[in-house]
Design a protein around this motif. Structure first.
Motif, mmCIF file in Angstrom:
data_model
loop_
_atom_site.group_PDB
_atom_site.id
_atom_site.type_symbol
_atom_site.label_atom_id
_atom_site.label_comp_id
_atom_site.label_asym_id
_atom_site.label_seq_id
_atom_site.Cartn_x
_atom_site.Cartn_y
_atom_site.Cartn_z
ATOM 1 N N ARG A 246 0.822 -1.212 0.000
ATOM 2 C CA ARG A 246 0.000 0.000 0.000
ATOM 3 C C ARG A 246 0.863 1.274 0.000
ATOM 4 N NH1 ARG A 246 -5.349 0.358 1.008
ATOM 5 N NH2 ARG A 246 -6.186 2.454 1.407
ATOM 6 N N PRO A 247 1.912 1.369 0.822
ATOM 7 C CA PRO A 247 2.735 2.578 0.757
ATOM 8 C C PRO A 247 3.331 2.826 -0.631
ATOM 9 C CG PRO A 247 3.185 1.392 2.784
ATOM 10 C CD PRO A 247 2.310 0.506 1.954
ATOM 11 N N GLU A 248 3.765 1.775 -1.314
ATOM 12 C CA GLU A 248 4.291 1.952 -2.668
ATOM 13 C C GLU A 248 3.206 2.456 -3.613
ATOM 14 O OE1 GLU A 248 7.531 -1.196 -3.906
ATOM 15 O OE2 GLU A 248 5.965 -2.147 -2.698
ATOM 16 N N GLN A 265 -7.279 2.518 -7.439
ATOM 17 C CA GLN A 265 -8.610 2.100 -7.013
ATOM 18 C C GLN A 265 -8.755 0.584 -7.048
ATOM 19 O OE1 GLN A 265 -11.373 4.327 -9.436
ATOM 20 N NE2 GLN A 265 -10.673 6.296 -8.610
ATOM 21 N N LEU A 266 -8.146 -0.059 -8.063
ATOM 22 C CA LEU A 266 -8.173 -1.519 -8.100
ATOM 23 C C LEU A 266 -7.496 -2.097 -6.866
ATOM 24 C CD1 LEU A 266 -7.254 -2.133 -11.849
ATOM 25 C CD2 LEU A 266 -9.389 -2.829 -10.749
ATOM 26 N N TYR A 267 -6.364 -1.523 -6.499
ATOM 27 C CA TYR A 267 -5.643 -2.012 -5.325
ATOM 28 C C TYR A 267 -6.426 -1.731 -4.047
ATOM 29 C CZ TYR A 267 -1.753 -2.899 -2.139
ATOM 30 O OH TYR A 267 -0.960 -3.402 -1.138
ATOM 31 N N ASP A 268 -6.941 -0.520 -3.940
ATOM 32 C CA ASP A 268 -7.626 -0.100 -2.721
ATOM 33 C C ASP A 268 -8.945 -0.834 -2.518
ATOM 34 O OD1 ASP A 268 -7.879 1.635 -0.413
ATOM 35 O OD2 ASP A 268 -9.374 2.775 -1.552
ATOM 36 N N ARG A 283 -2.105 -3.776 5.811
ATOM 37 C CA ARG A 283 -0.743 -4.219 6.117
ATOM 38 C C ARG A 283 -0.313 -5.414 5.274
ATOM 39 N NH1 ARG A 283 -0.048 -4.567 12.569
ATOM 40 N NH2 ARG A 283 -1.829 -5.994 12.345
ATOM 41 N N ARG A 284 -1.103 -5.752 4.291
ATOM 42 C CA ARG A 284 -0.780 -6.891 3.432
ATOM 43 C C ARG A 284 -0.354 -6.417 2.048
ATOM 44 N NH1 ARG A 284 -2.454 -11.754 5.578
ATOM 45 N NH2 ARG A 284 -3.822 -11.581 7.395
ATOM 46 N N THR A 285 0.532 -7.170 1.431
ATOM 47 C CA THR A 285 0.907 -6.902 0.049
ATOM 48 C C THR A 285 -0.024 -7.674 -0.887
ATOM 49 O OG1 THR A 285 2.502 -8.726 0.072
ATOM 50 C CG2 THR A 285 3.316 -6.523 0.650
ATOM 51 N N TRP A 286 0.092 -7.370 -2.183
ATOM 52 C CA TRP A 286 -0.668 -8.107 -3.192
ATOM 53 C C TRP A 286 0.268 -8.464 -4.336
ATOM 54 C CZ3 TRP A 286 -5.198 -10.279 -2.468
ATOM 55 C CH2 TRP A 286 -5.825 -10.886 -3.565
ATOM 56 N N VAL A 287 0.124 -9.663 -4.866
ATOM 57 C CA VAL A 287 1.004 -10.120 -5.944
ATOM 58 C C VAL A 287 0.476 -9.640 -7.292
ATOM 59 C CG1 VAL A 287 2.156 -12.083 -7.008
ATOM 60 C CG2 VAL A 287 1.539 -12.186 -4.601
ATOM 61 N N ILE A 288 1.338 -8.957 -8.035
ATOM 62 C CA ILE A 288 0.997 -8.522 -9.393
ATOM 63 C C ILE A 288 1.644 -9.526 -10.363
ATOM 64 C CG2 ILE A 288 0.932 -6.533 -10.955
ATOM 65 C CD1 ILE A 288 -0.448 -6.031 -8.318
ATOM 66 N N TRP A 289 1.128 -10.757 -10.297
ATOM 67 C CA TRP A 289 1.726 -11.902 -10.985
ATOM 68 C C TRP A 289 2.075 -11.646 -12.446
ATOM 69 C CZ3 TRP A 289 1.956 -16.305 -7.806
ATOM 70 C CH2 TRP A 289 1.033 -16.388 -6.755
ATOM 71 N N ASP A 290 1.081 -11.135 -13.193
ATOM 72 C CA ASP A 290 1.167 -11.185 -14.653
ATOM 73 C C ASP A 290 2.185 -10.222 -15.244
ATOM 74 O OD1 ASP A 290 -0.726 -13.178 -14.762
ATOM 75 O OD2 ASP A 290 -2.408 -11.800 -14.972
#
Length: 351
Positions: A246-248, A265-268, A283-290
């Motif tokens: 989220r900070p990034e 907005q997609l992330y949030d 406090r969690r990250t999300w994988v931008i796999w593709d």
């Protein structure tokens, strides 16, 4: 069974050589509404014409409905650990597998939603004239089942046009690519498929967690067996390193024009947080796999690879090795920070 061209090892190695810096012709085959990573990858490709020339984007089918039987088993105290943990999170919110039944789309609806999302990202990137095409409305039912669509037809037509090979970046199930190959096997010598999914080929796990594989194992098996030049970029342990926080997002994406705000907005408001009953999301990250597919094209050094015999995908969805198999290229690591830095720079310049 379909008969495919017998490509020589030397020809396949030539096709699988990492891109040398000249712009490559590219079709992006994507389940763009599945989660939020496809949009980042598609936008990055469209913002990087000096490395990739996107000639069309094709919508793939997708659905999470195959998880429902496993979730019901988990609710009964059985099943896989991932589903037991998922069921527990749902229960903590007073929900169940039955509550997801009405929420999870079918593959045809997933494809339509992806088509609409492709068009939205094309528009935000100023690429509204780039063809956005519908793909398969369902998965294959067998190795020779051709699920034809305008997207599969475009893959064939573009593969046969021009002298330079056509790269196909597959960011979901392989149904569209498989349909093109089964209908027109001669394109196996005219395309290079880049696919992210699953675990590395030399490990003991089954591929059940790999959405891009488990939705259409017939298509995946065909791609490993048919001899088409294939760059396999495992999601687990490799692409999974492409985590963003989220900070990034707040520092480098939010506020970077209409495109940056749309990605923020997609992330949030990530819809998969609700589906997976994810708590403490800030406090969690999300994988931008593709993004791994585009990263290998933009700078192959960011996605180190090696040549290896193509694995056999068994009925149990486990890889095994066999004598006499043709070679594929497979990733074993990734330069996460360099990839995101390039993406942030492109987004800032575009904004």
């Amino acid at each position: 069974m379909t008969s495919f061209p017998d490509l020589s090892p030397a020809f396949r190695r030539m096709r699988l050589a990492p891109p040398d810096g000249a712009p490559v012709r590219l079709v992006i085959d994507t389940d763009c509404a599945n989660e939020i990573d496809d949009q980042f990858a598609l936008a990055w490709a469209l913002m990087t014409p000096e490395r990739v020339q996107v000639e069309a984007s094709v919508a793939e089918p997708f659905s999470f409905r195959h998880h429902l039987p496993e979730l019901r088993r988990a609710e009964a105290g059985q099943g896989r650990p991932m589903h037991q943990a998922w069921a527990a999170r749902l229960a903590a919110e007073g929900r169940s597998a039955a509550s997801l039944d009405a929420e999870l789309v079918t593959p045809d609806a997933g494809m339509e939603a992806s088509h609409a999302e492709i068009r939205r990202i094309h528009g935000l990137c100023g690429a509204g004239e780039t063809p956005a095409l519908r793909g398969a409305p369902r998965y294959m039912t067998g190795p020779d089942d051709i699920v034809w669509s305008e997207g599969a037809e475009a893959i064939v037509e573009l593969a046969l046009a021009g002298e330079a090979p056509l790269y196909v970046a597959a960011m979901g199930c392989l149904t569209n690519v498989a349909a093109a190959l089964v209908r027109a096997p001669e394109i196996a010598g005219r395309i290079v498929v880049i696919w992210t999914a699953g675990f590395p080929s030399r490990q003991p796990h089954d591929q059940w967690p790999a959405l891009n594989l488990v939705q259409d194992p017939h298509a995946a098996r065909l791609l490993f067996d048919c001899g088409v030049p294939l760059a396999y970029l495992p999601g687990y342990h490799v692409g999974a390193q492409l985590r963003i926080s989220r900070p990034e997002m707040e520092l480098f994406v939010k506020g970077r024009g209409a495109l940056g705000d749309a990605l923020w907005q997609l992330y949030d408001r990530n819809p998969l947080h609700r589906m997976f009953a994810t708590a403490d999301t800030a406090r969690r990250t999300w994988v931008i796999w593709d993004m791994i597919d585009i990263a290998w094209l933009v700078n192959p050094a960011w996605v180190p690879t090696f040549l290896t015999p193509s694995p056999v995908l068994g009925e149990d969805l486990r890889f095994s090795l066999a004598q006499g198999r043709h070679e594929i290229r497979e990733a074993y690591d990734i330069a996460r920070d360099d990839i995101f830095a390039h993406f942030y720079d492109k987004l800032a310049a575009f904004a």
